[in-house]
Design an enzyme around this catalytic site. Structure first.
Site, mmCIF file in Angstrom:
data_model
loop_
_atom_site.group_PDB
_atom_site.id
_atom_site.type_symbol
_atom_site.label_atom_id
_atom_site.label_comp_id
_atom_site.label_asym_id
_atom_site.label_seq_id
_atom_site.Cartn_x
_atom_site.Cartn_y
_atom_site.Cartn_z
ATOM 1 C CD GLU A 1 -2.813 -1.282 2.361
ATOM 2 O OE1 GLU A 1 -3.957 -1.768 2.269
ATOM 3 O OE2 GLU A 1 -2.294 -0.972 3.459
ATOM 4 C CD GLU B 1 -2.918 -6.908 3.947
ATOM 5 O OE1 GLU B 1 -2.455 -5.752 3.984
ATOM 6 O OE2 GLU B 1 -2.906 -7.611 2.916
#
Length: 266
Positions: free
Chosen positions: A120, A140
């Site tokens: 990110e 994740e």
């Protein structure tokens, strides 16, 4: 002439900020932990980006990680249980938000693992280049959650919905060559040349009219969410603003006089 920044106290040595010739290098400096970002580091990144945006001595920012193994493995998972409530977690200070909101153009130099929040972070930068040893992942899902720093939105814009689904639903990593083929990064370099190439791109941007470069960034982000008609209208308005600056007048004079322009962010 080479110039360096005055000392900037970021509150931790795990985030470093150096400035040379209007190019800032923001380094995540926790290589033993794959440059995983702690809450203190997150605050330091937010502070560093704000300082760069306010400084007349910074016109481009290179973001990278210390060491050979990782750009960043994302947020330090060991700290995630420190939030008192899910609402506190939801409203945490987010380093990706700060990078994405930077007025100054940003270049990610990805030198190893870019995982979770590290991916990110790279996605939050305007331009991404990678070492041939880099790899990218959204792991994740393997731990029971999804990314929350713009993962799906920015991946979809970069690599399309099917490739985004592959990364976010499997959690598996892709290597630098696949990242280049999917347009996640603009270039792949040898590890030894990564920082010099990122700095070269940043220096080129820093040599351009700063208001125009910053406005191009604003226009790019706006184009993500606007209809075509509105995007064209907005672009024309931004062009008009740039055209009215002293730097634009200097650019026209320099072109007529066959010399390099001297831009002053005015």
């Amino acid at each position: 002439m080479t110039t360096t920044t005055p000392f900037v106290d970021l509150g931790t040595e795990e985030v470093l900020l150096d400035v040379i010739d209007c190019v800032a290098t923001l380094t995540l400096n926790r290589p033993a932990k794959l440059n995983a970002v702690t809450t203190r580091m997150s605050a330091a990144i937010v502070h560093a980006i704000g300082w760069c945006d306010r400084s007349d001595s910074v016109r481009a920012i290179v973001v990278t990680g210390a060491g050979d193994r990782a750009f960043s493995a994302g947020s330090d998972i060991a700290e995630l249980d420190r939030y008192a409530t899910p609402w506190d977690f939801r409203n945490r200070t987010d380093y990706c938000d700060a990078i994405r909101a930077a007025r100054t153009p940003t270049i990610a130099a990805v030198n190893g693992y870019a995982l979770g929040g590290g991916l990110e972070t790279a996605l939050s930068c305007d331009i991404r280049i990678a070492s041939s040893t880099a790899s990218f992942g959204a792991p994740e899902v393997k731990l029971g959650w999804i990314g929350g720093g713009g993962m799906t939105s920015f991946l979809t814009h970069a690599i399309g919905p099917s490739n985004t689904a592959y990364m976010t639903m499997t959690g598996d990593r892709i290597d630098a060559d696949r990242a280049l083929g999917w347009h996640l990064v603009s270039e792949v370099t040898e590890p030894s040349g990564l920082i010099s190439r990122a700095w070269e791109i940043a220096a080129t941007i820093a040599s351009r009219a700063p208001i125009a470069a910053e406005t191009a960034k604003i226009n790019l982000r706006a184009a993500y969410s606007m209809s075509e008609d509105k995007a064209l209208e907005y672009e024309r308005d931004l062009q008009t603003i740039c055209f009215a600056t002293e730097d634009a007048a200097e650019g026209r004079r320099a072109f007529a006089e066959k010399r390099d322009p001297v831009f002053r962010r005015r």
